[in-house]
Design an enzyme around this catalytic site. Sequence first.
Site, PDB file in Angstrom:
ATOM      1  N   GLU A  84     -17.667 -30.363 -61.989  1.00  0.00           N
ATOM      2  CA  GLU A  84     -19.077 -30.183 -62.352  1.00  0.00           C
ATOM      3  C   GLU A  84     -20.024 -30.631 -61.243  1.00  0.00           C
ATOM      4  O   GLU A  84     -21.245 -30.539 -61.395  1.00  0.00           O
ATOM      5  CB  GLU A  84     -19.371 -30.965 -63.636  1.00  0.00           C
ATOM      6  CG  GLU A  84     -18.639 -30.425 -64.846  1.00  0.00           C
ATOM      7  CD  GLU A  84     -18.995 -31.149 -66.125  1.00  0.00           C
ATOM      8  OE1 GLU A  84     -19.843 -32.066 -66.123  1.00  0.00           O
ATOM      9  OE2 GLU A  84     -18.433 -30.765 -67.171  1.00  0.00           O
TER      10      GLU A  84
ATOM     11  N   CYS B 282     -17.662 -36.297 -73.054  1.00  0.00           N
ATOM     12  CA  CYS B 282     -17.558 -37.742 -72.885  1.00  0.00           C
ATOM     13  C   CYS B 282     -17.147 -38.120 -71.461  1.00  0.00           C
ATOM     14  O   CYS B 282     -17.363 -39.256 -71.030  1.00  0.00           O
ATOM     15  CB  CYS B 282     -16.600 -38.339 -73.906  1.00  0.00           C
ATOM     16  SG  CYS B 282     -14.964 -37.625 -73.908  1.00  0.00           S
ATOM     17  N   HIS B 283     -16.603 -37.158 -70.711  1.00  0.00           N
ATOM     18  CA  HIS B 283     -16.232 -37.428 -69.321  1.00  0.00           C
ATOM     19  C   HIS B 283     -17.458 -37.704 -68.451  1.00  0.00           C
ATOM     20  O   HIS B 283     -17.326 -38.253 -67.363  1.00  0.00           O
ATOM     21  CB  HIS B 283     -15.417 -36.264 -68.732  1.00  0.00           C
ATOM     22  CG  HIS B 283     -16.112 -34.954 -68.759  1.00  0.00           C
ATOM     23  ND1 HIS B 283     -16.125 -34.140 -69.881  1.00  0.00           N
ATOM     24  CD2 HIS B 283     -16.825 -34.299 -67.817  1.00  0.00           C
ATOM     25  CE1 HIS B 283     -16.816 -33.043 -69.608  1.00  0.00           C
ATOM     26  NE2 HIS B 283     -17.251 -33.115 -68.362  1.00  0.00           N
TER      27      HIS B 283
ATOM     28  N   ASN C 149     -13.665 -39.531 -79.607  1.00  0.00           N
ATOM     29  CA  ASN C 149     -14.136 -38.149 -79.534  1.00  0.00           C
ATOM     30  C   ASN C 149     -12.936 -37.198 -79.601  1.00  0.00           C
ATOM     31  O   ASN C 149     -12.098 -37.207 -78.705  1.00  0.00           O
ATOM     32  CB  ASN C 149     -14.904 -37.943 -78.228  1.00  0.00           C
ATOM     33  CG  ASN C 149     -15.270 -36.506 -77.960  1.00  0.00           C
ATOM     34  OD1 ASN C 149     -15.286 -35.665 -78.846  1.00  0.00           O
ATOM     35  ND2 ASN C 149     -15.558 -36.209 -76.696  1.00  0.00           N
TER      36      ASN C 149
ATOM     37  N   TYR D 199     -22.809 -45.874 -70.330  1.00  0.00           N
ATOM     38  CA  TYR D 199     -22.515 -46.284 -71.706  1.00  0.00           C
ATOM     39  C   TYR D 199     -23.755 -46.934 -72.314  1.00  0.00           C
ATOM     40  O   TYR D 199     -24.075 -46.716 -73.489  1.00  0.00           O
ATOM     41  CB  TYR D 199     -21.335 -47.257 -71.734  1.00  0.00           C
ATOM     42  CG  TYR D 199     -20.023 -46.618 -71.365  1.00  0.00           C
ATOM     43  CD1 TYR D 199     -19.229 -46.013 -72.330  1.00  0.00           C
ATOM     44  CD2 TYR D 199     -19.568 -46.627 -70.051  1.00  0.00           C
ATOM     45  CE1 TYR D 199     -18.020 -45.430 -71.992  1.00  0.00           C
ATOM     46  CE2 TYR D 199     -18.362 -46.039 -69.704  1.00  0.00           C
ATOM     47  CZ  TYR D 199     -17.595 -45.438 -70.678  1.00  0.00           C
ATOM     48  OH  TYR D 199     -16.400 -44.850 -70.341  1.00  0.00           O
TER      49      TYR D 199
END
Length: 167
Positions: free
Chosen positions: A161, A134-135, A126, A103
């Site tokens: 991912e 945003c994850h 978002n 962040y």
Amino acid sequence: MTLYTTVDSPLGELLLVGERSGTAKDGIVLASLSLPGQKGGAVVQDGWRRDDAAFTGTADQLQAYFSGATDRFDIEHTTRGTDFQRRVWAALDAIPHGTTTSYKHIAEQAGSPAAVRAVGTAIGANPLLIVRPCHRVIGSNGALGGYAGGVAAKQRLLTHEGAAPMA
């Protein structure tokens, strides 16, 4: 006119919302992608029209993402939000697949290094989960932090991912 469809995913049924656009290559501009039970997620409204065909390109890209065939999206979408939110969201868009950032780093990228809490609020607003990643934002200490779609969904996306932080 606002259009919508739903798409099955490993996270559950996703709600896609958009509007027709003569300039969009697929003819639709995505305004929202919501996960089941998402805090602040879109809810089908009176007057919206279901149009599965309008979202075929977006659905295909989501399927390719979840199957591992692609790691990026080429989906035209709206960027409605405050100037600060748009700066934060642009910083989110720049986070590479398979990585995470903090962040604090997003606050620095958005030009407001002391605004870490405000960055968290902007990230929480978002409207394009998964597509705008945003994850991929976690705490400086490696903690997952929050996620509008739920921390379990965030963990699943990061694991998918190959970017899940070590516990």
